[in-house]
Design a protein around this motif. Structure first.
Motif, short mmCIF file in Angstrom:
data_model
loop_
_atom_site.label_atom_id
_atom_site.label_comp_id
_atom_site.label_asym_id
_atom_site.label_seq_id
_atom_site.Cartn_x
_atom_site.Cartn_y
_atom_site.Cartn_z
N LYS B 73 0.86 -1.27 -0.12
CA LYS B 73 0.03 0.00 0.01
C LYS B 73 0.89 1.37 0.22
O LYS B 73 0.32 2.49 -0.51
CB LYS B 73 -0.99 0.24 1.28
CG LYS B 73 -2.05 -1.20 1.08
CD LYS B 73 -3.06 -0.93 2.05
CE LYS B 73 -4.21 -1.67 2.03
NZ LYS B 73 -5.21 -1.86 3.02
N VAL B 74 2.10 1.21 0.57
CA VAL B 74 2.92 2.46 0.56
C VAL B 74 3.66 2.44 -0.78
O VAL B 74 4.05 3.70 -1.14
CB VAL B 74 3.77 2.63 1.87
CG1 VAL B 74 4.64 3.66 1.96
CG2 VAL B 74 2.78 2.33 2.91
N VAL B 75 4.17 1.60 -0.99
CA VAL B 75 5.21 1.51 -2.36
C VAL B 75 4.66 0.99 -3.64
O VAL B 75 4.60 1.88 -4.63
CB VAL B 75 6.28 0.50 -1.98
CG1 VAL B 75 7.25 0.65 -3.39
CG2 VAL B 75 7.02 1.05 -0.95
N ALA B 76 4.06 -0.23 -3.76
CA ALA B 76 3.31 -0.83 -5.15
C ALA B 76 2.13 0.12 -5.43
O ALA B 76 2.44 0.57 -6.68
CB ALA B 76 3.00 -2.18 -4.80
N ILE B 77 1.32 0.27 -4.76
CA ILE B 77 0.10 1.02 -5.17
C ILE B 77 0.20 2.42 -5.60
O ILE B 77 -0.38 2.67 -6.73
CB ILE B 77 -1.07 0.58 -4.21
CG1 ILE B 77 -1.49 -0.60 -4.13
CG2 ILE B 77 -2.33 1.56 -4.48
CD1 ILE B 77 -2.57 -1.18 -3.55
N PRO B 78 0.83 3.22 -4.73
CA PRO B 78 0.89 4.62 -5.41
C PRO B 78 1.77 4.65 -6.53
O PRO B 78 1.67 5.39 -7.37
CB PRO B 78 1.57 5.32 -4.16
CG PRO B 78 1.10 4.59 -2.90
CD PRO B 78 1.10 3.01 -3.50
N ARG B 79 2.78 3.78 -6.75
CA ARG B 79 3.73 3.83 -8.01
C ARG B 79 2.62 3.61 -8.97
O ARG B 79 2.86 3.94 -10.25
CB ARG B 79 4.71 2.84 -7.54
CG ARG B 79 5.98 3.54 -7.12
CD ARG B 79 7.05 2.52 -7.40
NE ARG B 79 8.21 3.11 -7.87
CZ ARG B 79 9.44 2.47 -7.85
NH1 ARG B 79 9.47 1.20 -7.65
NH2 ARG B 79 10.37 3.36 -8.43
N LEU B 190 -4.97 -6.77 -4.78
CA LEU B 190 -4.06 -6.63 -5.84
C LEU B 190 -4.55 -6.70 -7.21
O LEU B 190 -4.55 -6.04 -8.10
CB LEU B 190 -2.86 -7.31 -5.44
CG LEU B 190 -1.77 -6.72 -4.85
CD1 LEU B 190 -0.33 -7.40 -4.62
CD2 LEU B 190 -1.11 -5.36 -5.50
N ILE B 191 -4.90 -8.13 -7.20
CA ILE B 191 -5.79 -8.43 -8.72
C ILE B 191 -6.85 -7.60 -8.82
O ILE B 191 -7.14 -7.37 -10.19
CB ILE B 191 -6.15 -9.77 -8.64
CG1 ILE B 191 -5.01 -10.78 -8.29
CG2 ILE B 191 -6.63 -10.18 -10.05
CD1 ILE B 191 -4.88 -12.04 -8.73
N GLY B 192 -7.77 -7.14 -8.18
CA GLY B 192 -8.79 -6.22 -8.26
C GLY B 192 -8.25 -4.90 -8.70
O GLY B 192 -8.77 -4.31 -9.87
N LEU B 193 -7.19 -4.46 -8.30
CA LEU B 193 -6.67 -3.21 -8.64
C LEU B 193 -6.07 -3.25 -10.33
O LEU B 193 -6.09 -2.39 -10.87
CB LEU B 193 -5.43 -2.58 -7.74
CG LEU B 193 -6.04 -1.99 -6.55
CD1 LEU B 193 -5.08 -1.75 -5.60
CD2 LEU B 193 -6.86 -0.73 -6.87
N LEU B 194 -5.33 -4.73 -10.20
CA LEU B 194 -4.93 -4.83 -11.88
C LEU B 194 -6.01 -4.72 -12.74
O LEU B 194 -5.73 -4.14 -13.83
CB LEU B 194 -4.22 -6.05 -11.67
CG LEU B 194 -3.77 -6.50 -12.94
CD1 LEU B 194 -2.58 -5.64 -13.40
CD2 LEU B 194 -3.15 -8.16 -13.00
#
Lengths: 313, 220, 496
Positions: B73-79, B190-194
């Protein structure tokens, strides 16, 4: 002894105000990669203005002439309210925070009247804008102070500062954070700083405070400029006193007062740096967005008051 | 008790204040990048909370969950969000249907409502009322963001804030669910966001804009 | 029941088969670039999967419940739903093999992507029915949304993309609320003194019944969130906004899968939670909620059916209405109510598949699904119109088709319990729906011939599947086969 320190505090706020202005202007210049004027320049400006002649528009009335005096007088009274090095001030026992807010409002009111009385178009425009900004900033100003007063169960500024001093510095209080955010926004609006008003502008259509003083000259202008500097200094000192007063002297010892003075200078230096950074970083808000800015401040301060209800069971 | 102990205690008692701050700021944010930054700040606060609980309750699983929260949530998603905004070349504006003042008032109202709602439950479950109220206000703010922001990316962000709220609620009431379930939940998010990312590309391709309020062809 | 000792016995391994086959199948199919090869592989793997499911069902029927490790279990209720899944997915796969000859190419749009995604979708749905742990149930329910989102948006048209986005967002939010409900239930279980490792295990929660019931407010809160959350996936009003769009814009085989299988899986999840809460705190609260949602869904969907202009949207609203009927059956409880509800899940699936298959044929031949643009089908497309007529008569609940039996059971339960308001609303909505369908069907089947369909005859895959569905409906309407009836009663026993 206490009275002497109180008088010294008030004098510090009054006489040190142009220096604060000068330092902020110099910091902003440096941030914008300019040389910037000498930090003592505002004193020289005041001295110059006091020796010049007062030019009065023929269409004006007595209001034009007494407005600067009333503004200066009320601002000096406000400066006498704020504790700087110890938990009391010259006028601390004479009134509570309502009086402080409305003394500032009184000064501003007469300045607007004087601007309208001067008869120029820009005076009128500045006065109407100032009326908008001040009427919108009054609510968050009062509400944030109300929230703090509810927590402290005291209404006078010195009492609130005393209560804050007794709290543990590491216990983060939601009410204080919200009140701080709201008060900071009000400070920017009240003292005419970016993003609400640009103090260095020379374009009349963007002026709020500067527009009101366009017609003044000589000692009247000096008094007005000095009053606005005192207002900035006093509000910064109020911010420090209400939200970060730790280090203030409790007894009357010279040593304690000297340490408190040093701490105050470092805190206000920090605030000046912050203010310069903010002023250089943000663009001035267009006039129709200023109500939004102050509306956010109002909502945050209202939330602070609501939070006092949840904290104080 | 040690410095770490004191820090843990302070984190546990005051993290809800910072969560309130982030949702208030999200209400007034006018750019997508600002909102994403606020979301990552929120996740940092939540990570600190997870690690503080892990330290206090001496749960090894919680450390793993904390690391997962940080990485995802701090690194992957904002990026991923920043990459998406760059690739989609969309206008940066958040396109809110409420003015900043109204948004802040609504969020403030929701904070008050969440306090009112958790009052009775907080007593029963013996959790700090502030933290539970912070969780519920995160959920309500996430829902509000989804409804009032008309950009597809902001709807995704609102969903993420909502999931943050549910995560915090789970964290403070049960100190986390079994590790396998937590990992499964993260995987799903994660998959949902993808998939949502894929769909935003499709929306942008098919409609040439990302304004979901204009997706009103199917009605009735 | 013993989580520690069950382990992976030989029978337990059996449960892994229906889960592993679709996953492996999806990977295999993705690798086959030739569309015909992919289709053949899909049919073969589909057959394998159905066989595996059949073995599991038979094993459960003869030997009692199966358990594999801590997270997978098959009891009679799951095997009943698995039977439904197996039957419908078999029909859908066969239909799809003929249907896909019409779709175009594009990124994610080739047959191999279609079948791979369908198998992933099947994997998630089978896992939902085989979950022993409520957390795993949640993960797999979310998985069904994710697996089917790309399928809903398969055609990549404006409508499909909008429908897919709405589906993804609304269902993810709904499932997030269901997660909250799951967490609250976990909290209630842990507070009641259960071992945290077993606090999400369905059987342990059932056994802890009265202990759980001590903390009524938490249980009620949990159930409310669960029914709202999973109810979004079921399509209860007012959370149904995604349903008409998704079912209408998806490719026909996917619409059939969504309406006939996915909605049932979500209903299965709600049934499990209903069982826990009824066992712990008495059936009054959960059943009242189910009745409220059921009646609302029936009434709103029934009324909206009258004003529909798109054939597939009409069928989608009919699905909402029938889910309402099932919820009413569950909410009434009692032997007849439960029997009717469970039977209805199966009957509705078969009838809805038949309807969607005929709609697919209409779309291919006439190019449109708008009701006012379709007319005189009985003359130009006799076979398709026969299928449509049979499906419509069945779905409205007229004898001699199977839905009459299940709806009659639910209605009698309502009368037995003296719930006259529910029964009255039930009958009124059924009449309204009958009128609506009759009106729309009349406009489509009769009238002046306006279009000339390109290929009015049905290809083997189509008439085989439609024929099987129709015959099944007819047969079940006359008499329910013994084996089926036995399986149904065993499923009911699980929920008592």
């Amino acid at each position: 002894m206490k009275i002497a320190v109180d008088i010294l505090q008030a004098l510090l706020l009054i006489m040190g105000a142009p220096l604060v202005r000068g330092i902020i202007a110099r910091l902003k210049a440096r941030l914008q990669r300019r040389q910037g004027a000498n930090i003592w320049r505002p004193y020289a400006d005041l001295f110059k203005l006091f020796r010049k002649e007062d030019l009065i528009p023929p269409t004006s009335s007595v209001v034009f002439r007494i407005a600067p005096l009333l503004l200066f007088g009320s601002t000096v009274c406000v400066a006498a309210f704020v504790p700087v090095v110890h938990v009391s001030a010259l006028l601390a026992s004479r009134g509570d925070f309502f009086l402080l807010v409305y003394l500032l409002a009184l000064g501003r009111f007469f300045l607007s009247l004087g601007a309208l009385d001067g008869g120029s178009a820009f005076g009128g425009m500045g006065a109407s804008r100032e009326a908008l900004v001040s009427s919108l900033s009054e609510a968050p100003f009062l509400l944030s102070l109300v929230a703090l007063a509810i927590l402290a169960s005291r209404a006078d500024i010195a009492g609130m500062v005393g209560w804050t001093l007794q709290q543990n510095v590491f216990d983060i209080s939601a009410v204080h954070i919200l009140a701080f955010a709201s008060f900071a926004m009000v400070l920017l609006a009240e003292t005419g700083r970016m993003p609400v008003d640009n103090p260095t502008t020379h374009l009349e259509l963007t002026m709020i405070h500067e527009g009101m003083v366009l017609e003044y000259s000589g000692p009247s202008l000096a008094l007005i400029e000095w009053a606005s500097a005192i207002k900035l200094h006093a509000m910064l000192a109020l911010l420090i006193a209400l939200f970060g007063p730790w280090g203030m002297a409790s007894g009357g010892s010279i040593w304690g007062i000297a340490v408190a003075l040093l701490l105050f200078c470092s805190k206000i230096a920090l605030l000046m740096v912050l203010l310069s950074v903010i002023e250089s970083a943000v663009a001035k808000l267009r006039m129709y967005l200023v109500p939004d800015f102050l509306g956010v401040a109002s909502a945050v301060s209202a939330l602070a008051v609501i939070f006092t209800m949840l904290v104080k069971r | 008790m040690g410095l770490v102990g004191i820090a843990t205690e302070k984190v546990l008692s005051s993290f809800s204040v910072f969560l309130f701050l982030t949702i208030l700021l999200m209400a007034v944010a006018r750019r997508i990048s600002t909102s994403v930054l606020l979301f990552s700040l929120q996740s940092v606060v939540i990570t600190a909370e997870v690690l503080a609980i892990a330290f206090q309750e001496k749960l090894v699983e919680a450390y793993v969950v904390g690391v997962l929260v940080f990485m995802i949530k701090v690194v992957a998603i904002p990026r991923a969000f920043f990459l998406l905004t760059k690739k989609l070349k969309t206008v940066r504006d958040v396109k809110a249907s409420t003015t900043p003042t109204q948004s802040v008032f609504i969020v403030a109202l929701m904070i008050y409502l969440s306090y009112a709602a958790v009052h009775s439950y907080g007593q029963a479950i013996h959790v700090p009322v502030d933290a539970l109220a912070a969780a519920v206000s995160l959920i309500l703010t996430g829902a509000f963001l989804m409804v009032s922001r008309k950009k597809a990316l902001m709807q995704m962000l609102g969903l993420l804030v909502l999931e943050n709220g549910i995560f915090v609620a789970a964290l403070i009431t049960t100190f986390g669910m079994p590790l396998v379930i937590e990992i499964g939940i993260f995987f799903d998010i994660l998959i949902g966001l993808l998939l949502m990312g894929i769909f935003t590309f499709r929306i942008s391709d098919t409609f040439d804009h990302l304004d979901v309020s204009k997706l009103r062809r199917l009605r009735g | 029941m013993c989580q520690n000792c069950a382990g992976f016995g030989a029978e337990g391994m059996l449960l892994l088969l229906p889960i592993a086959i679709p996953v492996l199948g999806a990977c295999i199919i993705l690798g086959l670039r030739n569309p015909r090869l992919a289709t053949r592989a899909a049919l073969l793997l589909g057959g394998l999967e159905i066989a595996a499911l059949g073995v599991v069902i038979w094993q459960v029927h003869t030997h009692g419940e199966l358990q594999a490790g801590r997270y997978l279990r098959a009891d009679s209720l799951s095997s009943f739903f698995l039977m439904s899944i197996a039957f419908i997915s078999g029909l859908v796969l066969v239909y799809a093999s003929g249907y896909l000859r019409h779709t175009g190419e594009g990124r994610f749009s080739s047959p191999r992507w279609f079948y791979a995604l369908v198998f992933l979708f099947l994997f998630t749905m089978v896992s939902v029915c085989l979950s022993a742990n409520l957390g795993l149930l949640w993960i797999m329910m979310e998985g069904t949304t994710l697996a089917s989102a790309l399928l809903v948006g398969f055609y990549n048209t404006e409508g499909a993309v909008e429908a897919g986005w709405k589906y993804l967002i609304v269902c993810t939010v709904g499932i997030a609320f269901a997660l909250f409900g799951t967490i609250v239930l976990y909290l209630a279980a842990v507070k009641a003194g259960m071992n945290p490792a077993a606090a999400l295990d369905w059987v342990s929660l059932m056994n802890a019944g009265p202990r759980l019931g001590l903390d009524l407010s938490l249980l009620k809160l949990a159930f409310v969130f669960v029914i709202v959350g999973y109810g979004t996936k079921i399509g209860f009003v007012p959370m149904h906004s995604w349903l008409p769009d998704a079912h209408a814009e998806a490719p026909t085989p996917i619409s059939a899968l969504l309406s006939a299988v996915l909605l049932n899986c979500a209903m299965y999840a709600v049934m499990r939670y209903d069982a826990i809460v009824s066992h712990a705190a008495g059936p009054a609260f959960p059943h009242t909620l189910l009745l409220i949602f059921g009646v609302m869904s029936m009434v709103v969907a029934g009324l909206l059916i009258l004003v529909q202009r798109n054939l597939k949207r009409l069928m989608a609203y009919s699905s909402v209405e029938h889910m309402g009927i099932i919820a009413i059956g569950l909410g009434l409880g009692g032997p007849l109510g439960l029997f009717g509800a469970l039977l209805h899940t199966f009957n509705h699936s078969v009838a809805k598949s038949l309807l969607f298959f005929s709609a697919g044929n209409i779309r291919h031949n006439l190019g449109t699904l708008r009701i006012d643009e379709i007319n005189s089908m009985s003359r130009t497309m006799p076979q398709t119109s026969a299928a449509l007529l049979v499906g419509s008569v069945a779905i409205v609940g007229l004898p001699p088709f199977a839905l009459f039996v299940s709806e009659f059971a639910i209605l009698s339960e309502a009368f037995t319990q003296a719930r006259y308001l529910v029964a009255a609303l039930f009958l009124i909505v059924l009449s309204i729906v009958f009128g609506g369908f009759a009106y729309h069907l009349f406009r489509m089947l009769c009238g002046e011939p306006g279009q000339h369909p390109e290929n009015p005859k049905l290809i083997p895959s189509e008439y085989m599947t439609m024929g099987i569905a129709g015959l099944c409906l007819l047969f079940f309407g006359a008499r329910i086969p013994n084996l089926f009836s036995v399986l149904l009663r065993e499923a009911m026993a699980v929920l008592r």
